[in-house]
Design an enzyme around this catalytic site. Structure first.
Site, PDB file in Angstrom:
ATOM      1  N   ASP A 179      50.218  46.772  71.869  1.00  0.00           N
ATOM      2  CA  ASP A 179      48.881  46.228  72.071  1.00  0.00           C
ATOM      3  C   ASP A 179      48.750  44.939  71.262  1.00  0.00           C
ATOM      4  O   ASP A 179      49.563  44.663  70.367  1.00  0.00           O
ATOM      5  CB  ASP A 179      47.854  47.261  71.622  1.00  0.00           C
ATOM      6  CG  ASP A 179      46.431  46.751  71.746  1.00  0.00           C
ATOM      7  OD1 ASP A 179      46.101  46.145  72.787  1.00  0.00           O
ATOM      8  OD2 ASP A 179      45.654  46.937  70.790  1.00  0.00           O
TER       9      ASP A 179
ATOM     10  N   ASP B 222      45.123  42.983  70.432  1.00  0.00           N
ATOM     11  CA  ASP B 222      43.921  42.943  69.593  1.00  0.00           C
ATOM     12  C   ASP B 222      43.768  44.201  68.758  1.00  0.00           C
ATOM     13  O   ASP B 222      43.881  45.327  69.263  1.00  0.00           O
ATOM     14  CB  ASP B 222      42.677  42.754  70.471  1.00  0.00           C
ATOM     15  CG  ASP B 222      42.604  41.353  71.036  1.00  0.00           C
ATOM     16  OD1 ASP B 222      42.303  40.418  70.273  1.00  0.00           O
ATOM     17  OD2 ASP B 222      42.865  41.188  72.245  1.00  0.00           O
TER      18      ASP B 222
END
Length: 303
Positions: free
Chosen positions: A127, A129
């Site tokens: 991922d 953010d």
């Protein structure tokens, strides 16, 4: 002799049509009287029925989605009741249920990842953010490493990006032995600019996947790894959001969200995990052991 004038009362169906007519259409009953529905309403209903048939035909092509209900509930992921596999009949009707619960964002246009150069190589989906970085729009925060200025919906925006401590060392370390795929729910216009700063030469990140590769369920973006052309036994996903890995929780390494703690050591811990996990043939077994050890460490801290 004067003819007798008889005042006739309109039928119930006609009264209903007149009453509803102001809304633009008449709702036919289960056994409608032929001719009760006005011609204009008939054309509208026919158009709606035709659209519904097209939508159903589109969604009927989608593959079934199965997942572990108990694992998802532990992670705080709300299971849509229409997607639960409580019995064989429900499983057989999965494509039909999916049409009302899952919205696919251009997923049919997303091809599987290119074949691996080495079949024995494992894949890490990361991922972006709150996992590798934290970003904030105007006004600028006190601490940030760089600024990206994407144009979204015709508007140019400022995002102030703070890198998670150790992110450069982390990406360098894992890219030497693993295939690294960034899988973010962020828009490409925004996320690609950040990745260009994290990996300017493209030597560490093999592939990038954005929001259009996610599935949207009940307003949440879910990252389905099943269509990526990778053996799920040799795959792991690192994400701070439990909703993101709802389809494959057994492949997930949860990580605490990063905001602005410059003493954060999460990525350093993951480097050690990925150094040791090569002893395991399957990543799921390594993830399960890591989760047990993490739980034990947390219990010791509480004592």
């Amino acid at each position: 002799m004067v003819p007798r004038i008889v005042k006739r009362t309109p039928t119930k169906c006609i009264r209903d049509c007149r009453r509803i007519g102001s809304r633009g259409h008449c709702r036919p009953r289960r056994s409608p009287i032929k001719g009760c529905v006005p011609s204009s309403a008939s054309s509208v209903l026919a158009s709606i029925n035709k659209s519904l048939r097209r939508i159903f035909k589109f969604f009927s092509k989608l593959a079934r989605i199965t997942t572990s209900n108990s694992s998802l509930c532990k992670k705080g992921f709300k299971i849509p009741s229409k997607l639960s596999d409580e019995n064989e009949e429900a499983t057989a009707a999965a494509p039909r249920r999916l049409a009302s619960t899952c919205k696919v964002l251009a997923f049919e246009d997303v091809s599987a990842l290119p074949s691996l150069d080495s079949p024995s190589k494992k894949t890490i989906f990361l991922d972006l953010d709150e996992t590798l970085i934290h970003s904030k729009s105007d006004p600028p925060p006190e601490k940030f490493d760089f600024i990206v200025r994407p144009t979204i919906n015709g508007e140019r925006l400022n995002f102030y990006v703070l890198k998670r401590p150790g992110v450069d060392k982390f990406l360098q370390a894992i890219s030497e032995r693993f295939e690294v795929v960034i899988f973010t729910a962020g828009l490409k216009e925004y996320a690609s600019l950040i990745l260009d700063r994290l990996d300017p030469t493209g030597a560490m990140v093999s592939h990038r996947l954005y929001r259009d590769s996610c599935r949207e369920m009940e307003g949440k973006f879910v990252k389905d790894l099943s269509g990526m052309g990778r053996d799920l036994k040799r795959v792991v996903i690192v994400d701070d959001n439990p909703n993101a890995y709802g389809f494959q929780p057994e492949n997930a390494l949860p990580i605490a969200p990063f905001i602005d703690d410059l003493k954060d050591v999460e990525l350093g811990k993951l480097i050690k995990f990925f150094e040791e996990c090569e002893e395991f043939d399957g990543m799921r077994e390594a993830v399960r052991l890591y989760s047990l050890l993490e739980g034990e460490d947390h219990r010791k801290l509480l004592l």
